[in-house]
Design an enzyme around this catalytic site. Structure first.
Site, PDB file in Angstrom:
ATOM      1  N   LYS A 199       0.825  -1.219   0.000  1.00 33.31           N
ATOM      2  CA  LYS A 199       0.000   0.000   0.000  1.00 33.31           C
ATOM      3  C   LYS A 199       0.857   1.266   0.000  1.00 33.31           C
ATOM      4  O   LYS A 199       0.570   2.212  -0.727  1.00 33.31           O
ATOM      5  CB  LYS A 199      -0.922   0.008   1.228  1.00 33.31           C
ATOM      6  CG  LYS A 199      -1.896  -1.153   1.293  1.00 33.31           C
ATOM      7  CD  LYS A 199      -2.864  -1.023   2.460  1.00 33.31           C
ATOM      8  CE  LYS A 199      -2.163  -1.053   3.811  1.00 33.31           C
ATOM      9  NZ  LYS A 199      -1.488  -2.333   4.078  1.00 33.31           N
ATOM     10  N   ARG A 251      -9.177   1.781  10.327  1.00 30.42           N
ATOM     11  CA  ARG A 251      -8.699   0.429  10.601  1.00 30.42           C
ATOM     12  C   ARG A 251      -9.840  -0.524  10.966  1.00 30.42           C
ATOM     13  O   ARG A 251      -9.615  -1.725  11.104  1.00 30.42           O
ATOM     14  CB  ARG A 251      -7.670   0.442  11.739  1.00 30.42           C
ATOM     15  CG  ARG A 251      -6.366   1.149  11.378  1.00 30.42           C
ATOM     16  CD  ARG A 251      -5.357   1.029  12.491  1.00 30.42           C
ATOM     17  NE  ARG A 251      -4.130   1.745  12.192  1.00 30.42           N
ATOM     18  CZ  ARG A 251      -3.112   1.243  11.503  1.00 30.42           C
ATOM     19  NH1 ARG A 251      -3.191   0.023  11.031  1.00 30.42           N
ATOM     20  NH2 ARG A 251      -2.022   1.962  11.279  1.00 30.42           N
ATOM     21  N   ARG A 253      13.264 -12.710   2.411  1.00 30.71           N
ATOM     22  CA  ARG A 253      14.048 -11.486   2.579  1.00 30.71           C
ATOM     23  C   ARG A 253      14.856 -11.523   3.873  1.00 30.71           C
ATOM     24  O   ARG A 253      16.029 -11.155   3.908  1.00 30.71           O
ATOM     25  CB  ARG A 253      13.123 -10.266   2.582  1.00 30.71           C
ATOM     26  CG  ARG A 253      12.541  -9.908   1.249  1.00 30.71           C
ATOM     27  CD  ARG A 253      12.027  -8.483   1.239  1.00 30.71           C
ATOM     28  NE  ARG A 253      10.989  -8.268   2.236  1.00 30.71           N
ATOM     29  CZ  ARG A 253       9.692  -8.393   2.000  1.00 30.71           C
ATOM     30  NH1 ARG A 253       9.279  -8.755   0.808  1.00 30.71           N
ATOM     31  NH2 ARG A 253       8.808  -8.164   2.954  1.00 30.71           N
ATOM     32  N   ARG A 289      16.174 -15.077  12.510  1.00 36.14           N
ATOM     33  CA  ARG A 289      15.548 -13.782  12.283  1.00 36.14           C
ATOM     34  C   ARG A 289      14.346 -13.917  11.359  1.00 36.14           C
ATOM     35  O   ARG A 289      13.319 -13.287  11.556  1.00 36.14           O
ATOM     36  CB  ARG A 289      16.571 -12.811  11.665  1.00 36.14           C
ATOM     37  CG  ARG A 289      16.026 -11.436  11.330  1.00 36.14           C
ATOM     38  CD  ARG A 289      15.669 -10.667  12.581  1.00 36.14           C
ATOM     39  NE  ARG A 289      15.267  -9.323  12.244  1.00 36.14           N
ATOM     40  CZ  ARG A 289      14.847  -8.420  13.101  1.00 36.14           C
ATOM     41  NH1 ARG A 289      14.756  -8.722  14.380  1.00 36.14           N
ATOM     42  NH2 ARG A 289      14.502  -7.213  12.718  1.00 36.14           N
ATOM     43  N   ARG A 338       0.262  -9.773  12.740  1.00 36.91           N
ATOM     44  CA  ARG A 338      -0.321  -8.573  12.139  1.00 36.91           C
ATOM     45  C   ARG A 338      -1.416  -8.938  11.138  1.00 36.91           C
ATOM     46  O   ARG A 338      -2.438  -8.251  11.038  1.00 36.91           O
ATOM     47  CB  ARG A 338       0.775  -7.753  11.454  1.00 36.91           C
ATOM     48  CG  ARG A 338       1.774  -7.145  12.428  1.00 36.91           C
ATOM     49  CD  ARG A 338       2.943  -6.519  11.694  1.00 36.91           C
ATOM     50  NE  ARG A 338       2.537  -5.379  10.882  1.00 36.91           N
ATOM     51  CZ  ARG A 338       3.234  -4.898   9.866  1.00 36.91           C
ATOM     52  NH1 ARG A 338       4.375  -5.483   9.519  1.00 36.91           N
ATOM     53  NH2 ARG A 338       2.808  -3.856   9.196  1.00 36.91           N
TER      54      ARG A 338
END
Length: 204
Positions: A13, A88, A127, A136, A147
């Site tokens: 976005k 939201r 990534r 990680r 999320r």
């Protein structure tokens, strides 16, 4: 043109909003930036927000909407704006609609970037693995999964909300970046001659 870009974390976005801003002059309005600017400027609603934040509390919807209301009256958004980070949830969307209606305005469109959660997770894992190793990557994937869960519980209902109001336009957010941009422009009628859409924006 008054827009919202809708989609889960990692859908792109921010990238697409910046492209629309650069090409068409639609100002990307971040609620976080607007809050900070209102506080710094010492506006009436900014003072209210500052007091609330000083107590460590979340700024309520009506205060955020008040800040947006002040911001969209400024001359630099005359060609349009893209709301970033708001609404939201449906309650916020209803508050936003009421504020705009009070000004004799309404949103032109809500563009949903349709994406696949599984592929988003794979991308961030890849990534992270390239830059910081396996552990990680696991951390990042777990954070994104949380999320995404919040998005589907709280924000995704906006899809039905705006569809019922005839505002929703959906594009394939899994395509290459340039193709997603092209789809958004087509959905918004921006691929017509420049004079045509500019006339609609300026009334000239």
């Amino acid at each position: 043109m008054k827009l919202i870009l809708l989609g889960p974390p990692g859908a792109g976005k921010g990238t697409q909003a910046k492209r629309l801003e650069d090409k068409y002059g639609f100002v990307q309005l971040s609620t976080g930036d607007m809050l900070r600017a209102a506080v710094a400027a010492g506006t009436e609603v900014g003072k209210i927000a500052e007091t609330i934040m000083a107590r460590g509390e979340l700024v309520p919807n009506e205060v955020v909407v008040g800040i947006i209301s002040d911001r969209i009256e400024q001359p630099d958004v005359s060609r349009g704006y893209i709301l970033d980070g708001f609404p939201r949830n449906v309650a916020q969307a209803e508050a936003l609609d009421q504020m705009l209606a009070g000004k004799g305005m309404e949103l032109d469109a809500v563009v949903e970037l349709g994406v696949d959660d599984g592929i988003l997770l794979q991308r961030i894992e890849g990534r992270a693995a390239e830059t910081a190793g396996g552990p990680r990557a696991d951390d990042n994937a777990e954070a994104l999964a949380k999320r995404l869960k919040v998005y589907h519980e709280q924000t995704a209902p906006l899809i039905a909300y705006y569809k019922s109001r005839g505002k929703l336009k959906t594009v394939d957010g899994m395509k290459e970046m340039d193709e997603v941009t092209r789809q958004i422009e087509a959905a918004l009628g921006l691929l017509k001659k420049k004079g045509s859409w500019l006339s609609r924006l300026t009334g000239k």
